[in-house]
Design a protein around this motif. Structure first.
Motif, PDB file in Angstrom:
ATOM      1  N   LEU A 343       0.827  -1.205   0.000  1.00  0.00           N
ATOM      2  CA  LEU A 343       0.000   0.000   0.000  1.00  0.00           C
ATOM      3  C   LEU A 343       0.866   1.262   0.000  1.00  0.00           C
ATOM      4  CD1 LEU A 343      -2.878  -0.954   2.500  1.00  0.00           C
ATOM      5  CD2 LEU A 343      -2.919  -0.975  -0.005  1.00  0.00           C
ATOM      6  N   ARG A 344       2.014   1.188   0.650  1.00  0.00           N
ATOM      7  CA  ARG A 344       2.920   2.347   0.638  1.00  0.00           C
ATOM      8  C   ARG A 344       3.486   2.589  -0.760  1.00  0.00           C
ATOM      9  NH1 ARG A 344       3.547   3.266   6.142  1.00  0.00           N
ATOM     10  NH2 ARG A 344       4.978   5.049   5.932  1.00  0.00           N
ATOM     11  N   THR A 345       3.752   1.504  -1.477  1.00  0.00           N
ATOM     12  CA  THR A 345       4.350   1.654  -2.813  1.00  0.00           C
ATOM     13  C   THR A 345       3.381   2.280  -3.806  1.00  0.00           C
ATOM     14  OG1 THR A 345       3.686  -0.573  -3.552  1.00  0.00           O
ATOM     15  CG2 THR A 345       5.798  -0.366  -2.399  1.00  0.00           C
ATOM     16  N   ILE A 346       2.061   2.144  -3.555  1.00  0.00           N
ATOM     17  CA  ILE A 346       1.096   2.748  -4.483  1.00  0.00           C
ATOM     18  C   ILE A 346       0.596   4.090  -3.957  1.00  0.00           C
ATOM     19  CG2 ILE A 346       0.388   0.509  -5.386  1.00  0.00           C
ATOM     20  CD1 ILE A 346      -2.135   0.675  -3.671  1.00  0.00           C
ATOM     21  N   VAL A 349      -0.191   5.829   1.884  1.00  0.00           N
ATOM     22  CA  VAL A 349       0.601   5.792   3.119  1.00  0.00           C
ATOM     23  C   VAL A 349      -0.292   5.814   4.357  1.00  0.00           C
ATOM     24  CG1 VAL A 349       2.374   6.981   4.465  1.00  0.00           C
ATOM     25  CG2 VAL A 349       2.549   6.895   1.965  1.00  0.00           C
ATOM     26  N   GLY A 350      -1.320   6.641   4.332  1.00  0.00           N
ATOM     27  CA  GLY A 350      -2.212   6.728   5.485  1.00  0.00           C
ATOM     28  C   GLY A 350      -2.882   5.398   5.785  1.00  0.00           C
ATOM     29  N   TYR A 351      -3.389   4.737   4.748  1.00  0.00           N
ATOM     30  CA  TYR A 351      -4.018   3.434   4.950  1.00  0.00           C
ATOM     31  C   TYR A 351      -2.987   2.387   5.372  1.00  0.00           C
ATOM     32  CZ  TYR A 351      -8.401   5.115   2.923  1.00  0.00           C
ATOM     33  OH  TYR A 351      -9.575   5.793   2.697  1.00  0.00           O
ATOM     34  N   SER A 352      -1.777   2.515   4.848  1.00  0.00           N
ATOM     35  CA  SER A 352      -0.712   1.598   5.252  1.00  0.00           C
ATOM     36  C   SER A 352      -0.419   1.735   6.740  1.00  0.00           C
ATOM     37  CB  SER A 352       0.561   1.873   4.440  1.00  0.00           C
ATOM     38  OG  SER A 352       1.635   1.075   4.900  1.00  0.00           O
ATOM     39  N   ASN A 353      -0.351   2.972   7.221  1.00  0.00           N
ATOM     40  CA  ASN A 353      -0.116   3.194   8.649  1.00  0.00           C
ATOM     41  C   ASN A 353      -1.271   2.652   9.497  1.00  0.00           C
ATOM     42  OD1 ASN A 353       2.315   4.480   8.092  1.00  0.00           O
ATOM     43  ND2 ASN A 353       1.413   6.524   8.078  1.00  0.00           N
ATOM     44  N   ALA A 354      -2.488   2.807   9.002  1.00  0.00           N
ATOM     45  CA  ALA A 354      -3.646   2.279   9.728  1.00  0.00           C
ATOM     46  C   ALA A 354      -3.587   0.757   9.812  1.00  0.00           C
ATOM     47  CB  ALA A 354      -4.939   2.731   9.053  1.00  0.00           C
ATOM     48  N   LEU A 355      -3.169   0.132   8.710  1.00  0.00           N
ATOM     49  CA  LEU A 355      -3.048  -1.328   8.715  1.00  0.00           C
ATOM     50  C   LEU A 355      -1.966  -1.788   9.687  1.00  0.00           C
ATOM     51  CD1 LEU A 355      -3.905  -4.055   7.630  1.00  0.00           C
ATOM     52  CD2 LEU A 355      -2.377  -3.707   5.663  1.00  0.00           C
ATOM     53  N   LEU A 356      -0.845  -1.074   9.706  1.00  0.00           N
ATOM     54  CA  LEU A 356       0.217  -1.410  10.656  1.00  0.00           C
ATOM     55  C   LEU A 356      -0.285  -1.289  12.097  1.00  0.00           C
ATOM     56  CD1 LEU A 356       3.299   0.352   9.018  1.00  0.00           C
ATOM     57  CD2 LEU A 356       2.940  -2.115   9.257  1.00  0.00           C
ATOM     58  N   ALA A 357      -1.076  -0.271  12.351  1.00  0.00           N
ATOM     59  CA  ALA A 357      -1.616  -0.086  13.698  1.00  0.00           C
ATOM     60  C   ALA A 357      -2.544  -1.227  14.090  1.00  0.00           C
ATOM     61  CB  ALA A 357      -2.371   1.242  13.781  1.00  0.00           C
ATOM     62  N   THR A 396      -7.743  -2.391   4.028  1.00  0.00           N
ATOM     63  CA  THR A 396      -7.107  -2.646   2.729  1.00  0.00           C
ATOM     64  C   THR A 396      -8.084  -2.396   1.589  1.00  0.00           C
ATOM     65  OG1 THR A 396      -5.699  -4.319   3.779  1.00  0.00           O
ATOM     66  CG2 THR A 396      -5.849  -4.356   1.374  1.00  0.00           C
ATOM     67  N   GLY A 397      -9.328  -2.821   1.772  1.00  0.00           N
ATOM     68  CA  GLY A 397     -10.329  -2.566   0.743  1.00  0.00           C
ATOM     69  C   GLY A 397     -10.564  -1.085   0.515  1.00  0.00           C
ATOM     70  N   LEU A 398     -10.660  -0.328   1.590  1.00  0.00           N
ATOM     71  CA  LEU A 398     -10.831   1.123   1.468  1.00  0.00           C
ATOM     72  C   LEU A 398      -9.630   1.768   0.796  1.00  0.00           C
ATOM     73  CD1 LEU A 398     -12.364   1.804   4.991  1.00  0.00           C
ATOM     74  CD2 LEU A 398     -13.554   2.024   2.800  1.00  0.00           C
ATOM     75  N   ALA A 399      -8.442   1.257   1.122  1.00  0.00           N
ATOM     76  CA  ALA A 399      -7.226   1.792   0.503  1.00  0.00           C
ATOM     77  C   ALA A 399      -7.238   1.566  -1.000  1.00  0.00           C
ATOM     78  CB  ALA A 399      -5.987   1.130   1.125  1.00  0.00           C
ATOM     79  N   HIS A 403      -7.351   4.278  -4.043  1.00  0.00           N
ATOM     80  CA  HIS A 403      -6.346   4.252  -5.115  1.00  0.00           C
ATOM     81  C   HIS A 403      -7.005   4.232  -6.493  1.00  0.00           C
ATOM     82  CE1 HIS A 403      -2.666   3.294  -7.243  1.00  0.00           C
ATOM     83  NE2 HIS A 403      -3.222   2.183  -7.724  1.00  0.00           N
ATOM     84  N   ILE A 404      -8.081   3.447  -6.619  1.00  0.00           N
ATOM     85  CA  ILE A 404      -8.808   3.374  -7.891  1.00  0.00           C
ATOM     86  C   ILE A 404      -9.342   4.745  -8.284  1.00  0.00           C
ATOM     87  CG2 ILE A 404     -10.912   2.494  -8.963  1.00  0.00           C
ATOM     88  CD1 ILE A 404      -8.697   0.444  -8.902  1.00  0.00           C
ATOM     89  N   ASN A 405      -9.913   5.456  -7.323  1.00  0.00           N
ATOM     90  CA  ASN A 405     -10.452   6.786  -7.601  1.00  0.00           C
ATOM     91  C   ASN A 405      -9.341   7.785  -7.912  1.00  0.00           C
ATOM     92  OD1 ASN A 405     -13.209   6.174  -7.334  1.00  0.00           O
ATOM     93  ND2 ASN A 405     -13.070   6.295  -5.094  1.00  0.00           N
ATOM     94  N   ALA A 406      -8.189   7.617  -7.241  1.00  0.00           N
ATOM     95  CA  ALA A 406      -7.079   8.535  -7.459  1.00  0.00           C
ATOM     96  C   ALA A 406      -6.508   8.440  -8.863  1.00  0.00           C
ATOM     97  CB  ALA A 406      -5.971   8.275  -6.418  1.00  0.00           C
TER      98      ALA A 406
END
Length: 409
Positions: A343-346, A349-357, A396-399, A403-406
């Motif tokens: 998720l960070r590579t795409i 980052v915010g969703y990646s941090n949430a997943l890590l948490a 992950t789904g929200l992330a 990304h799709i919308n971005a």
């Protein structure tokens, strides 16, 4: 208990999230019966009636006899009443367990309750959750009446119908083993006839296929992608439980097939209904299913002796408890950490941090409960850690939807 059956997997991911705590806690105690509750209440009533036969303290004093403090009698009465209340609560809990298809439920002669029990409603939740994750990952879900209708139909297809089919056929194929290990289950106990079981299997299967075809027509798909996913998932369910393949008898393949069925397939269906199902998200969810492999392993530890006697090569039997427990937590943690990194590579980052948490609490509970004693503490670990995993799936789904919308896809 049987190796890695769908009930086990789900006495995991979602049962621990959505099952009342009182039911989870009572799983560790012997199952109470209504008769037992009545017996305790009868004892309580006897105690209160018998107290009328005891001379009054004034009379005892008049005769010069000592009087024992009444606090002891009151304490005993309160203890008996507390026992009665606890037995009654356990009896009610056993009834709820029966309806949800959780182990330890009471027996019933109501054919519709038995049919519902065979579908194990508690196991529907991960599939319904997976559809939600897929809808979020599409990036195109909006809260309109039409979309809510599509989502509800997709959830009904994935949960009550096709998961119900999977659970029913699993019990059907295991009826001979259950007659030895769990003779109180509906099929080996004779609570439901073999004909009724067969009818239920086909009604649920064909009902799921009909819902899938309806969704494809409703979404105006050029290719019936939802129907194709449904046919594939039904085939996986069959070869998982039925000979000659019977994947559940094999450690790695069986556990992974189970994990993928509960994570990837409903995600794909939800995303296909509301958007485009692309190869990259399919690969990501297939890899995410490795975490499902780890969850399935958690449920094999308590069945080591039975699996060994039946010649079933679950991972704890094949590798031993020490190696299997590290394979279990390693597959769960490594998968989620890899997804967080992706998720960070795409750019998410915010969703990646949430997943890590959401990952770190799981690691904490692994070291606190699971790794010290995976056989004794599996339920505690599941109840503590799995909520973080399932919310990680939604994150992950929200992330992916963001990304799709971005990128304007």
């Amino acid at each position: 208990r049987r190796p890695s059956d769908p009930t086990r997997f789900i006495d995991t991911m979602a049962a621990v999230v959505f099952t009342p705590v009182s039911i989870q806690a009572s799983a560790a105690r012997p199952r109470a019966t209504v008769r037992g509750a009545r017996a305790v209440r009868a004892v309580s009533g006897l105690g209160s009636s018998a107290s009328a036969l005891v001379p009054r303290p004034s009379a005892m004093r008049a005769l010069g006899l000592g009087v024992a403090p009444r606090t002891g009698a009151r304490s005993a009465d309160l203890t008996v009443r507390a026992m009665a209340d606890e037995e009654e609560k356990d009896a009610k809990g056993a009834g709820v367990k029966q309806l949800l298809g959780i182990r330890g439920g009471e027996r019933t002669d109501d054919i519709w309750k038995i049919r519902l029990q065979l579908t194990k409603p508690v196991t529907w939740v991960p599939l319904i959750w997976g559809v939600m994750c897929g809808a979020a990952a599409s990036g195109h879900y909006t809260w309109t009446p039409e979309n809510v209708g599509k989502a509800m139909l997709c959830m009904f297809m994935s949960g009550p119908l096709l998961t119900g089919y999977t659970q029913t056929i699993n019990d059907w194929e295991d009826r001979e083993i259950d007659a030895i290990n769990e003779p109180d289950r509906p099929i080996p106990s004779g609570a439901i006839s073999e004909f009724d079981v067969q009818v239920q299997i086909y009604v649920l299967l064909f009902g799921g296929w009909a819902c899938a075809w309806t969704l494809d027509q409703w979404c105006e798909h050029d290719f019936p992608i939802v129907t194709a996913l449904t046919l594939f998932g039904s085939w996986i369910s069959y070869i998982y439980s039925a000979p000659p393949l019977k994947l559940k008898q094999e450690g790695w393949r069986g556990n992974y097939a189970l994990g993928a069925s509960y994570i990837a397939l409903p995600w794909w269906a939800g995303q296909a209904v509301f958007g485009e199902l692309s190869l990259d998200v399919m690969v990501m969810t297939v890899l995410y299913s490795i975490a499902g492999l780890g969850i399935a392993i958690v449920n094999d530890f308590k069945s080591i002796e039975g699996d060994r006697q039946m010649g079933l090569m679950s991972l704890p039997v094949a590798f031993g408890v020490e190696k299997a427990k590290w394979i279990c937590v390693g597959s769960i943690d490594a998968t989620q950490l890899a997804v967080a990194g992706y998720l960070r590579t795409i750019g998410e980052v915010g969703y990646s941090n949430a997943l890590l948490a959401l990952i770190f609490p799981q690691i904490f509970f692994q070291f606190k409960f699971f790794l010290p004693d995976p056989i004794k503490n599996d339920v505690k670990y599941q109840a503590s850690a799995q909520p973080f995993l399932v919310f990680g799936l939604l994150t992950t789904g929200l992330a992916w939807g963001h990304h799709i919308n971005a990128i304007g896809a």
